[in-house]
Structure formats: structure tokens, C-alpha cells
Design a protein around this motif. Structure first.
Motif, PDB file in Angstrom:
ATOM      1  N   ASP A   1     -15.551 -19.563   8.237  1.00 18.03           N
ATOM      2  CA  ASP A   1     -16.223 -18.451   7.561  1.00 18.03           C
ATOM      3  C   ASP A   1     -15.627 -17.115   7.997  1.00 18.03           C
ATOM      4  O   ASP A   1     -14.723 -17.057   8.827  1.00 18.03           O
ATOM      5  N   GLU A   2     -16.160 -16.047   7.440  1.00 16.27           N
ATOM      6  CA  GLU A   2     -15.658 -14.713   7.749  1.00 16.27           C
ATOM      7  C   GLU A   2     -16.199 -14.227   9.092  1.00 16.27           C
ATOM      8  O   GLU A   2     -17.326 -14.574   9.467  1.00 16.27           O
ATOM      9  N   PRO A   3     -15.427 -13.386   9.806  1.00 18.73           N
ATOM     10  CA  PRO A   3     -15.979 -12.758  11.009  1.00 18.73           C
ATOM     11  C   PRO A   3     -17.149 -11.852  10.629  1.00 18.73           C
ATOM     12  O   PRO A   3     -17.308 -11.501   9.465  1.00 18.73           O
ATOM     13  N   MET A   4     -17.974 -11.491  11.614  1.00 24.99           N
ATOM     14  CA  MET A   4     -19.170 -10.699  11.305  1.00 24.99           C
ATOM     15  C   MET A   4     -18.841  -9.330  10.741  1.00 24.99           C
ATOM     16  O   MET A   4     -19.655  -8.710  10.067  1.00 24.99           O
ATOM     17  N   ALA A   5     -17.677  -8.815  11.079  1.00 30.78           N
ATOM     18  CA  ALA A   5     -17.232  -7.557  10.488  1.00 30.78           C
ATOM     19  C   ALA A   5     -15.722  -7.662  10.351  1.00 30.78           C
ATOM     20  O   ALA A   5     -15.096  -8.449  11.056  1.00 30.78           O
ATOM     21  N   SER A   6     -15.159  -6.882   9.437  1.00 29.23           N
ATOM     22  CA  SER A   6     -13.713  -6.927   9.292  1.00 29.23           C
ATOM     23  C   SER A   6     -13.180  -5.586   8.832  1.00 29.23           C
ATOM     24  O   SER A   6     -13.781  -4.922   7.991  1.00 29.23           O
ATOM     25  N   LEU A   7     -12.053  -5.228   9.407  1.00 35.56           N
ATOM     26  CA  LEU A   7     -11.342  -4.029   8.952  1.00 35.56           C
ATOM     27  C   LEU A   7     -10.403  -4.372   7.815  1.00 35.56           C
ATOM     28  O   LEU A   7      -9.806  -3.488   7.223  1.00 35.56           O
ATOM     29  N   TYR A   8     -10.240  -5.641   7.536  1.00 32.70           N
ATOM     30  CA  TYR A   8      -9.135  -6.065   6.672  1.00 32.70           C
ATOM     31  C   TYR A   8      -9.568  -6.726   5.380  1.00 32.70           C
ATOM     32  O   TYR A   8      -8.749  -7.154   4.602  1.00 32.70           O
ATOM     33  N   ARG A   9     -10.886  -6.854   5.182  1.00 33.29           N
ATOM     34  CA  ARG A   9     -11.344  -7.602   4.024  1.00 33.29           C
ATOM     35  C   ARG A   9     -11.388  -6.732   2.770  1.00 33.29           C
ATOM     36  O   ARG A   9     -11.512  -7.230   1.674  1.00 33.29           O
ATOM     37  N   GLY A  10     -11.302  -5.412   2.954  1.00 35.05           N
ATOM     38  CA  GLY A  10     -11.293  -4.536   1.795  1.00 35.05           C
ATOM     39  C   GLY A  10     -12.664  -4.295   1.204  1.00 35.05           C
ATOM     40  O   GLY A  10     -12.791  -3.750   0.118  1.00 35.05           O
ATOM     41  N   ASP A  11     -13.739  -4.665   1.897  1.00 36.78           N
ATOM     42  CA  ASP A  11     -15.070  -4.460   1.325  1.00 36.78           C
ATOM     43  C   ASP A  11     -15.927  -3.514   2.168  1.00 36.78           C
ATOM     44  O   ASP A  11     -17.127  -3.451   2.020  1.00 36.78           O
ATOM     45  N   ARG A  12     -15.280  -2.785   3.069  1.00 37.35           N
ATOM     46  CA  ARG A  12     -16.080  -1.825   3.843  1.00 37.35           C
ATOM     47  C   ARG A  12     -16.325  -0.572   3.021  1.00 37.35           C
ATOM     48  O   ARG A  12     -15.472  -0.138   2.268  1.00 37.35           O
ATOM     49  N   SER A  13     -17.499   0.013   3.225  1.00 39.67           N
ATOM     50  CA  SER A  13     -17.700   1.323   2.620  1.00 39.67           C
ATOM     51  C   SER A  13     -16.762   2.272   3.354  1.00 39.67           C
ATOM     52  O   SER A  13     -16.492   2.110   4.534  1.00 39.67           O
ATOM     53  N   ASP A  14     -16.260   3.252   2.627  1.00 40.18           N
ATOM     54  CA  ASP A  14     -15.288   4.155   3.232  1.00 40.18           C
ATOM     55  C   ASP A  14     -16.001   5.144   4.157  1.00 40.18           C
ATOM     56  O   ASP A  14     -16.776   5.975   3.694  1.00 40.18           O
ATOM     57  N   PRO A  15     -15.790   5.030   5.458  1.00 41.34           N
ATOM     58  CA  PRO A  15     -16.534   5.898   6.370  1.00 41.34           C
ATOM     59  C   PRO A  15     -15.863   7.252   6.586  1.00 41.34           C
ATOM     60  O   PRO A  15     -16.217   7.975   7.494  1.00 41.34           O
TER      61      PRO A  15
END
Ligand SMILES: *Cc1c(COP(=O)(O)O)cnc(C)c1O
Length: 401
Positions: free
Chosen positions: A377-391
């Protein structure tokens, strides 16, 4: 190694008595590809962040060919896991025998230093039997820079001050085939501005010394994502580093390097722990300060957590953790947000432990053993998945334009 889809299925199948480390090779490979494709230069993996041979192979297969090693044991370990890797010995204080073995046995040609004594040691340890100096050394002078923008300082211990850098750069230029300047802005640098400031110091050092520089190595410090620590996109870091590098007074053929540790491996591991006892808002779990949660105890790092047992209520509360040893210091303040009804016997997954987590486990007090299992499965957070809101709007970001 056993494979499971996720932490929950591990708990259901094994109800493990001891902590379980979950490996996510797909997450590490994705991070590696991000750096090899997007960093505008060469990316060296800083092995100390997580020296697991399985991880080294994942990174190699994803295109990471250069490795930053800091001890002779790391040199030997990476050489045996990856016979063709380029090894760079980037600890500025080494023993003479370690330098000699690295150079003569393991083919290491890149070394860092921050004093005249270390330079003399490197030259002596790499000379041939007749005393002829090596002619194929790449020597990187470590410059002290500020850690003001990072969560963990690396400013105190290593690096020559700008005021003293010119004679050392000139002396190193005399004996090096390639001359480099390296620095480290501190770990988990929360803004790209950290690198801009360091690059200004590099510029001043080059101008002062009037030397030709072949390598500029911006070190590690690239962040990952943790609760309360949402960095700007890594592309922003790469962009400002690239611009700063392009404007340095270095030759057209000079190379840009970086040495990410955390950013390449943070997402690689999580860990399943069990609650052995609850006392109010304190949970006694079976890993801690002497295990993979070293940073949670010693620098108050907040790793993401989730409860793997159902029916513990909707509302969340902040908990602190005690680890398994008999030491009062085996305490992690958190707060770690978990369901209010969590109780002894429940399992928790602690995420983002690939960097300076899994690597820190000791056997103190008889604890510390853990099984490793692969999860898909996916890690709990990712810098690389492309689905983060832009902070980028958030206030920890210094505007660069
Ligand atoms: C620790 C270290 C790194 C890696 O730092 P991160 O913050 O994990 O990226 C890189 N270079 C040197 C010299 C280090 O000591």
C-alpha cells in the motif's frame, strides 16, 4: 520476505508480539526516480539515513548510482551490496586506515575534508608505495553554513568557516584532480531559501580563494512530510538550487551534486507496534527511544500514526508514548493523535520511519528485534504521489520570486 497488502492485514494474520517493520520498495523507487529525473545534477544517496541492503538495491535499480558513505563499515557494506556503485566518502574526519582501504581496496576517489590536517592525511593515505601522490582524487571542502531553516542542525560540528576557507581551498586545489565545495544546510530544511543562503557563501568562498571549482555539492536536507511539517514541493528546491548554481563563478563543465538521505528513504518504512498498557493519555508501546522512534524521543519528532483496531470511537485525542525499556527517557511526548478509546492489545502503525527510524534500532534492555515484511500500500504521506495540496501559500515558505 513475506508480502502483505498493508499493516492491517499483517495484524490480522500474525497478531505480532514484537514490532514489525514494513518495507515499501515502490515508495523508495518512486523517490529515487524523482531525484534522478528532476534534480539538475547528480544525486548521491546518504547511506546513514537507512543502510538496509534491500533499500540500497531498490535505489540502485531506480537509477541512483552514487552513494555518500561516512564510515569504513558503510564503504564495505555498500561495496558488497552494489559492486559498481560510485562511493563518496563524505565524513570530514576519517582515520588514515579507513581512507587507505577505501581508496586502495574499494575504489573510492571522492573524499571530503574541512581542515589542512585532513587534507594531508588523505594525500598520505592515498599515495602509492613509492610515495607518489594520487592523481585521481576528487576532494570536496566542507563549508560551514547556517542551519537556521532546518529542523535538525548540522551547523556546529563540521565545516570550515568562510573566513578560513580560502587557504584550504587553494591547498586542496594543488593536490586534487577535481576540487569540490560541499555543505549541509541541516536536516529537514523547511524552505528552499536555506540553499540560496548557503550558495551565497559558496560564491564568496570561490571569489575569495580565486580557485577553479569542479563540483558544487549542496548536501542533504531535502525534507519529507510529517505532521506539522509540510514543506513546499521539492521542485521549488531544485529550481532555486539550479538558478543559484548557474550564477556561480564556476567553469562551464563543473558539476552539481546533492546528497539526499531523508527524502529518498523516509517513505520506505513504517512500523507496527502494540499497546501493552494504557495510563490516561500515555500509551506503553513495544518500540521507543532505543528503537525506531529515536527521533520521536530525542528531538520530539511527530511521526504520523493510525490505530489498526476498529470500534475505538470517532473522536481523536493526543497521546504520548512510553517505549519498552525500563528507562524514563524512553518517552515520546507527541502528541500522537489516536482514537479516544484505544486500549491495551491494540496495534498502531507509525509511518514515515524510513529515514533515521528503522536504522536507529538498538538491542538495549533486550528489546529491539523486529520482523521485516513487505507492504504494497501507499506510505502514510508522500512527497511524490502528486496529490498533496500545494502548501506554497503557507507561512513557512519564504517567497523567492
Ligand atoms: C546526514 C548527511 C546527509 C543526509 O542528510 P538528510 O538531511 O537526511 O538529507 C547528507 N550529507 C552528509 C554529509 C550528511 O552528514
Amino acid at each position: 520476505m513475506q508480502h502483505y497488502p498493508d499493516a492491517l492485514s499483517v495484524v490480522r494474520a500474525l497478531a505480532p508480539d514484537e514490532p514489525v517493520i514494513l518495507n515499501r520498495p515502490h515508495a523508495a523507487a518512486r523517490a529515487a526516480r524523482f531525484f534522478t529525473e528532476k534534480f539538475p545534477g547528480q544525486s548521491l544517496y546518504a547511506v546513514k539515513a537507512n543502510p538496509s541492503p534491500d533499500l540500497l538495491k531498490v535505489l540502485w535499480e531506480a537509477g541512483v548510482t552514487h552513494y555518500d558513505v561516512a564510515s569504513i563499515a558503510e564503504v564495505r557494506q555498500v561495496r558488497s551490496a552494489l559492486p559498481e556503485a560510485v562511493l563518496c566518502f563524505m565524513h570530514p574526519v576519517k582515520t588514515r586506515s579507513a581512507i587507505a582501504e577505501a581508496y586502495k581496496v574499494h575504489g573510492v576517489r571522492v573524499f571530503s575534508l574541512d581542515t589542512q590536517e585532513e587534507l594531508e592525511k588523505i594525500v598520505a593515505a592515498t599515495a602509492d608505495e613509492a610515495g607518489n601522490p594520487a592523481t585521481d582524487l576528487s576532494l570536496c571542502v566542507r563549508l560551514r553554513v547556517s542551519s537556521d531553516y532546518s529542523e535538525l542542525s548540522l551547523a556546529a560540528k563540521f565545516g570550515v568557516d568562510l573566513a578560513d576557507a580560502a587557504p584550504l581551498l587553494q591547498a586542496t586545489r594543488q593536490v586534487a584532480d577535481a576540487l569540490g565545495i560541499c555543505f549541509h544546510v541541516g536536516s529537514q530544511a523547511m524552505t528552499p531559501f536555506a540553499y540560496v543562503q548557503a550558495m551565497e557563501r559558496v560564491r564568496a568562498a570561490i571569489v575569495d580563494a580565486s580557485v577553479t571549482v569542479d563540483i558544487v555539492d549542496v548536501g542533504g536536507g531535502f525534507p519529507s512530510v510529517y505532521p506539522g511539517m509540510e514543506p513546499p514541493p521539492l521542485e521549488d528546491y531544485f529550481g532555486v538550487i539550479h538558478r543559484a548554481f548557474e550564477s556561480l563563478p564556476v567553469s562551464y563543465s563543473s558539476e552539481l551534486w546533492c546528497e539526499p538521505g531523508r527524502a529518498l528513504c523516509a517513505e520506505y518504512n513504517s512500523m507496527i507496534v502494540r499497546v501493552e498498557k494504557r495510563r490516561g493519555d500515555e500509551l506503553y508501546i513495544n518500540d521507543g527511544a532505543y528503537g525506531a522512534l529515536y527521533d520521536a524521543a530525542h528531538v520530539g519528532w511527530r511521526f504520523p500514526v493510525r490505530c489498526l483496531s476498529e470500534g475505538r470511537g470517532e473522536g481523536e485525542e493526543g497521546f504520548s508514548f512510553y517505549g519498552p525499556t525500563c528507562d524514563d527517557a524512553d518517552f515520546m511526548e507527541g502528541p500522537f493523535m489516536l482514537p479516544a478509546g484505544i486500549k491495551a492489545g491494540d496495534y498502531i502503525e507509525v509511518g514515515m520511519l524510513g529515514a533515521y527510524g528503522a536504522a536507529m534500532k538498538t538491542a538495549f534492555n533486550g528489546f529491539g528485534s523486529a520482523t521485516a515484511i513487505e507492504a504494497s500500500d501507499e506510505p502514510m504521506a508522500s512527497l511524490y504521489r502528486g496529490d498533496r495540496s500545494d502548501p506554497r501559500q503557507s507561512d513557512n515558505v519564504v517567497s523567492l520570486r
